[in-house]
Design an enzyme around this catalytic site. Structure first.
Site, PDB file in Angstrom:
ATOM      1  N   TYR A  47      -2.721  -0.526  10.114  1.00  0.00           N
ATOM      2  CA  TYR A  47      -2.570  -0.787   8.676  1.00  0.00           C
ATOM      3  C   TYR A  47      -1.198  -0.331   8.191  1.00  0.00           C
ATOM      4  CZ  TYR A  47      -4.172  -0.894   3.761  1.00  0.00           C
ATOM      5  OH  TYR A  47      -4.328  -1.159   2.421  1.00  0.00           O
TER       6      TYR A  47
ATOM      7  N   SER B 238       0.864  -1.181   0.000  1.00  0.00           N
ATOM      8  CA  SER B 238       0.000   0.000   0.000  1.00  0.00           C
ATOM      9  C   SER B 238       0.901   1.232   0.000  1.00  0.00           C
ATOM     10  CB  SER B 238      -0.852   0.004   1.278  1.00  0.00           C
ATOM     11  OG  SER B 238      -1.421   1.266   1.507  1.00  0.00           O
TER      12      SER B 238
HETATM   13  P1  NDP Z   1     -11.506  -6.015  -0.041  1.00  0.00           P
HETATM   14  O1  NDP Z   1     -11.944  -5.853   1.366  1.00  0.00           O
HETATM   15  O2  NDP Z   1     -12.454  -5.616  -1.139  1.00  0.00           O
HETATM   16  O3  NDP Z   1     -11.008  -7.523  -0.273  1.00  0.00           O
HETATM   17  C1  NDP Z   1     -10.205  -8.193   0.646  1.00  0.00           C
HETATM   18  C2  NDP Z   1     -10.693  -9.625   0.725  1.00  0.00           C
HETATM   19  O4  NDP Z   1      -9.892 -10.333   1.699  1.00  0.00           O
HETATM   20  C3  NDP Z   1     -12.152  -9.739   1.189  1.00  0.00           C
HETATM   21  O5  NDP Z   1     -12.850 -10.617   0.316  1.00  0.00           O
HETATM   22  C4  NDP Z   1     -12.023 -10.317   2.580  1.00  0.00           C
HETATM   23  O6  NDP Z   1     -13.110 -11.150   2.944  1.00  0.00           O
HETATM   24  C5  NDP Z   1     -10.762 -11.151   2.445  1.00  0.00           C
HETATM   25  N1  NDP Z   1     -10.203 -11.454   3.756  1.00  0.00           N
HETATM   26  C6  NDP Z   1     -10.071 -10.624   4.831  1.00  0.00           C
HETATM   27  N2  NDP Z   1      -9.522 -11.281   5.860  1.00  0.00           N
HETATM   28  C7  NDP Z   1      -9.299 -12.543   5.434  1.00  0.00           C
HETATM   29  C8  NDP Z   1      -8.759 -13.698   6.068  1.00  0.00           C
HETATM   30  N3  NDP Z   1      -8.333 -13.675   7.336  1.00  0.00           N
HETATM   31  N4  NDP Z   1      -8.672 -14.838   5.336  1.00  0.00           N
HETATM   32  C9  NDP Z   1      -9.103 -14.884   4.064  1.00  0.00           C
HETATM   33  N5  NDP Z   1      -9.632 -13.821   3.412  1.00  0.00           N
HETATM   34  C10 NDP Z   1      -9.739 -12.674   4.102  1.00  0.00           C
HETATM   35  O7  NDP Z   1     -10.169  -5.225  -0.209  1.00  0.00           O
HETATM   36  P2  NDP Z   1      -9.502  -4.575  -1.505  1.00  0.00           P
HETATM   37  O8  NDP Z   1      -9.821  -5.346  -2.729  1.00  0.00           O
HETATM   38  O9  NDP Z   1      -9.749  -3.128  -1.450  1.00  0.00           O
HETATM   39  O10 NDP Z   1      -7.976  -4.800  -1.091  1.00  0.00           O
HETATM   40  C11 NDP Z   1      -7.202  -5.932  -1.483  1.00  0.00           C
HETATM   41  C12 NDP Z   1      -5.788  -5.705  -0.984  1.00  0.00           C
HETATM   42  O11 NDP Z   1      -5.287  -4.472  -1.510  1.00  0.00           O
HETATM   43  C13 NDP Z   1      -5.683  -5.599   0.543  1.00  0.00           C
HETATM   44  O12 NDP Z   1      -4.489  -6.198   0.980  1.00  0.00           O
HETATM   45  C14 NDP Z   1      -5.638  -4.099   0.760  1.00  0.00           C
HETATM   46  O13 NDP Z   1      -5.008  -3.742   1.973  1.00  0.00           O
HETATM   47  C15 NDP Z   1      -4.818  -3.657  -0.435  1.00  0.00           C
HETATM   48  N6  NDP Z   1      -4.979  -2.243  -0.776  1.00  0.00           N
HETATM   49  C16 NDP Z   1      -6.210  -1.717  -1.118  1.00  0.00           C
HETATM   50  C17 NDP Z   1      -6.300  -0.378  -1.469  1.00  0.00           C
HETATM   51  C18 NDP Z   1      -7.581   0.242  -1.899  1.00  0.00           C
HETATM   52  O14 NDP Z   1      -7.574   1.453  -2.161  1.00  0.00           O
HETATM   53  N7  NDP Z   1      -8.668  -0.478  -2.031  1.00  0.00           N
HETATM   54  C19 NDP Z   1      -5.135   0.507  -1.445  1.00  0.00           C
HETATM   55  C20 NDP Z   1      -3.909  -0.158  -1.071  1.00  0.00           C
HETATM   56  C21 NDP Z   1      -3.853  -1.473  -0.753  1.00  0.00           C
HETATM   57  P3  NDP Z   1     -14.560 -10.511   3.288  1.00  0.00           P
HETATM   58  O15 NDP Z   1     -15.222 -10.357   1.968  1.00  0.00           O
HETATM   59  O16 NDP Z   1     -15.188 -11.544   4.157  1.00  0.00           O
HETATM   60  O17 NDP Z   1     -14.318  -9.210   3.990  1.00  0.00           O
END
Ligand code: NDP
Length: 263
Positions: A161, A148
């Site tokens: 975070y 990130s």
């Molecule tokens: P989302 O919340 O849309 O997707 C993350 C997914 O991870 C969700 O489906 C969530 O499940 C799943 N998840 C969370 N915890 C666990 C776990 N313990 N085991 C298995 N699955 C899990 O996030 P984004 O698509 O926005 O982000 C994806 C990645 O990108 C993350 O690492 C985020 O930190 C990073 N990121 C995002 C940014 C943004 O602007 N969106 C910016 C910078 C980095 P559930 O659906 O149940 O919540």
């Protein structure tokens, strides 16, 4: 080897993208599939996995979905064994699953801090450790950690975070150092502000119909003058997953519309 466009192809490769039901992970997985990879993903419960399978099927992708909490080492080890038996050895791991808790530091409990670090930092360690032995045996592997901008910056309300994503940057460099000789490349992708369900609260309109102040702030500070879309991450991910990047190791590629250069 001389440059050829098919260096970007991933035919015959197996990619595990954690948490890839929607958002960034789903787009990343779609791009890896378009380049020829077989997609494997996991999520926390069967309903989410079924939703993911439906999402991939709609795109014409036959993905393999597993129920697994990436913070649970035993469950991760069991899942990786099952994938190796049912699908094959994982060539590409994308540590995408992540959570964020936006809470001012003085109001954040140590437990809330721990929960974020557990998913955003400890889990990439656990999943990487589970896939590495077979990658080493096979003689190659690609690990891509979704970092990130907060791997570089701090900001009010995201102490856990920022600490976790900063740590993930250093874990990336450590895996590079420790396994580079085994022909494993570990790099990170650092998305800027991407329009996904995770960031939806920052784009919500105010009661008076005006734009969210954070939405205005982000767009004004991003040289590209817009939010990123999940598909903006597709090309960089395919590059880092492919043999076109075989001498790129231990780096974070920021895909942020230029915001880190300007902020
Ligand atoms: P989302 O919340 O849309 O997707 C993350 C997914 O991870 C969700 O489906 C969530 O499940 C799943 N998840 C969370 N915890 C666990 C776990 N313990 N085991 C298995 N699955 C899990 O996030 P984004 O698509 O926005 O982000 C994806 C990645 O990108 C993350 O690492 C985020 O930190 C990073 N990121 C995002 C940014 C943004 O602007 N969106 C910016 C910078 C980095 P559930 O659906 O149940 O919540």
């Amino acid at each position: 080897m001389e440059f050829q466009m098919d260096m970007f192809r991933l035919d015959g490769k197996i990619a595990l993208v954690t948490g890839a039901v929607y958002g960034i992970g789903f787009e990343i997985a779609k791009s890896l599939a378009a380049a020829g990879a077989t997609i494997v993903f996991n999520n926390l419960d069967q309903a989410s996995v079924d939703q993911g399978l439906e999402n991939y099927a709609k795109e014409g992708i036959k993905a393999h979905g597993y129920v697994c909490d990436v913070t649970d080492e035993e469950a991760v080890n069991a899942m990786v064994k099952q994938i190796e038996t049912e699908v094959g050895v994982i060539d590409i791991l994308v540590n995408n699953a992540g959570i964020i808790k936006r809470i001012p530091m003085l109001e954040m409990s140590a437990n809330e801090f721990r929960q974020v670090v557990d998913v955003d930092l400890n889990a990439p360690f656990i999943v990487s450790k589970a896939v590495l032995p077979s990658m080493i045996k096979k003689g190659h592997g690609k690990i891509i950690n979704i970092c990130s901008m907060m791997s570089e910056l701090g900001r009010e309300t995201v102490a856990g975070y920022a600490a976790a994503k900063g740590g993930l940057k250093m874990l990336t460099k450590n895996i590079c150092s420790e396994f580079g000789e085994a022909n494993i490349q570990c790099n990170g992708i650092g998305p800027g502000y991407i329009a996904t369900p995770q960031t939806a609260p920052l784009r919500e309109k105010q009661a008076d119909g005006s734009r969210h102040p954070f939405d205005q702030f982000i767009v004004s500070k991003t040289p590209a003058a817009r939010w990123g879309e999940p598909h903006d991450l597709a090309g960089p991910t395919v590059f880092l997953a492919s043999s076109a990047s075989d001498f790129v190791n231990g780096h974070i590629l920021y895909v942020d519309g230029g915001i880190l250069a300007y902020i």
